[in-house]
Design a protein around this motif. Sequence first.
Motif, short mmCIF file in Angstrom:
data_model
loop_
_atom_site.label_atom_id
_atom_site.label_comp_id
_atom_site.label_asym_id
_atom_site.label_seq_id
_atom_site.Cartn_x
_atom_site.Cartn_y
_atom_site.Cartn_z
N LEU A 26 -10.97 31.82 -22.91
CA LEU A 26 -12.00 30.75 -23.91
C LEU A 26 -11.97 29.21 -23.42
N GLN A 27 -10.60 28.35 -22.73
CA GLN A 27 -10.56 27.05 -22.55
C GLN A 27 -11.23 26.86 -20.50
N SER A 28 -11.45 25.76 -20.85
CA SER A 28 -11.70 25.20 -19.30
C SER A 28 -10.13 24.48 -19.33
N HIS A 29 -10.16 24.51 -18.09
CA HIS A 29 -8.37 23.45 -17.55
C HIS A 29 -8.56 22.81 -16.36
N ARG A 30 -8.90 21.57 -16.61
CA ARG A 30 -8.58 20.74 -15.11
C ARG A 30 -6.91 20.71 -14.37
N TYR A 31 -8.16 20.96 -13.20
CA TYR A 31 -6.47 20.62 -12.28
C TYR A 31 -6.94 19.82 -11.24
N LYS A 32 -6.00 19.18 -10.25
CA LYS A 32 -6.13 18.45 -9.62
C LYS A 32 -5.06 18.96 -8.40
N THR A 33 -5.30 18.55 -7.31
CA THR A 33 -3.85 18.08 -6.44
C THR A 33 -2.48 18.33 -6.33
#
Length: 271
Positions: A53-60
């Motif tokens: 139910l949550q959105s998690h941001r990622y990056k390289t």
Amino acid sequence: MAIPTYPLNNQGLRVHDLKAYLRRAGQAAQRSHRHDFWQIIAFRGNGSHHVDLQSHRYKTGTFLILASGAVHKFCGPHTQGLMLHFPAAFFARGADDSSRLLRLRAIALETPIVTPAPSDRARLRALLQEFRSEADRSPEDKQMQQNMLHTLALYLLRSSPNATEARQDYMRLLECIENQYTERPTISELARALQVSTKRLYAIAATGSGVSPAKLVEQRLVLEAKRRLIHSSEPISAIGFALGFADPAYFSRLFRKHAGQSPRDFRERPR
């Protein structure tokens, strides 16, 4: 329709190029689902991933840790990186490994996106390349794969200060609840499973979360109810029965107590 659960169908480690994997999986990967195994994903590029139910941001350079049973979905078919699949039994060869896996679960529950220290990034890139190389070997060297997986886990754990040894008893309690929450375990049953007194059990729960063991069980039930309400089309009454509630009205009262609204309102709320 219930939330799809996908099995691993083997007892070892599987290494996937993420973009190729998502191309094969098609739309199924972009719909909410879960697995009966663990996943660790090393990302390339920027984006987001939905977990419980949550959105998690990622990056390289960041990693996502998904414990078995977590409901998640990919946010596009072009996500790139490396994905590892493995069952708990492959990782946990002894007491120390089981302890480490509990600490990984702490990360997966609280902060599933891990950003390693800059000083570790070159070594992690080399380790990921080793995973790729070992995946191409035939026959597979399972001991080598286990050693590499434990090395990766150690890097991730030291990047996550919350996953400390001091929380070990609390994580054992959460694991115990995870294994039997639909059976609504009593305080005595939980204490017996952990081989501690009921007084010690309350202290473990209070130190780890600030709430009682009974409330932890309720919170886990409500989390599963939320997953099913949002990510499945199961009738509300069927969800309650599946979670061990013989009385739909009691299920609704407990859900409202924790979520602040009825199961129906929660399902219909705009997102």
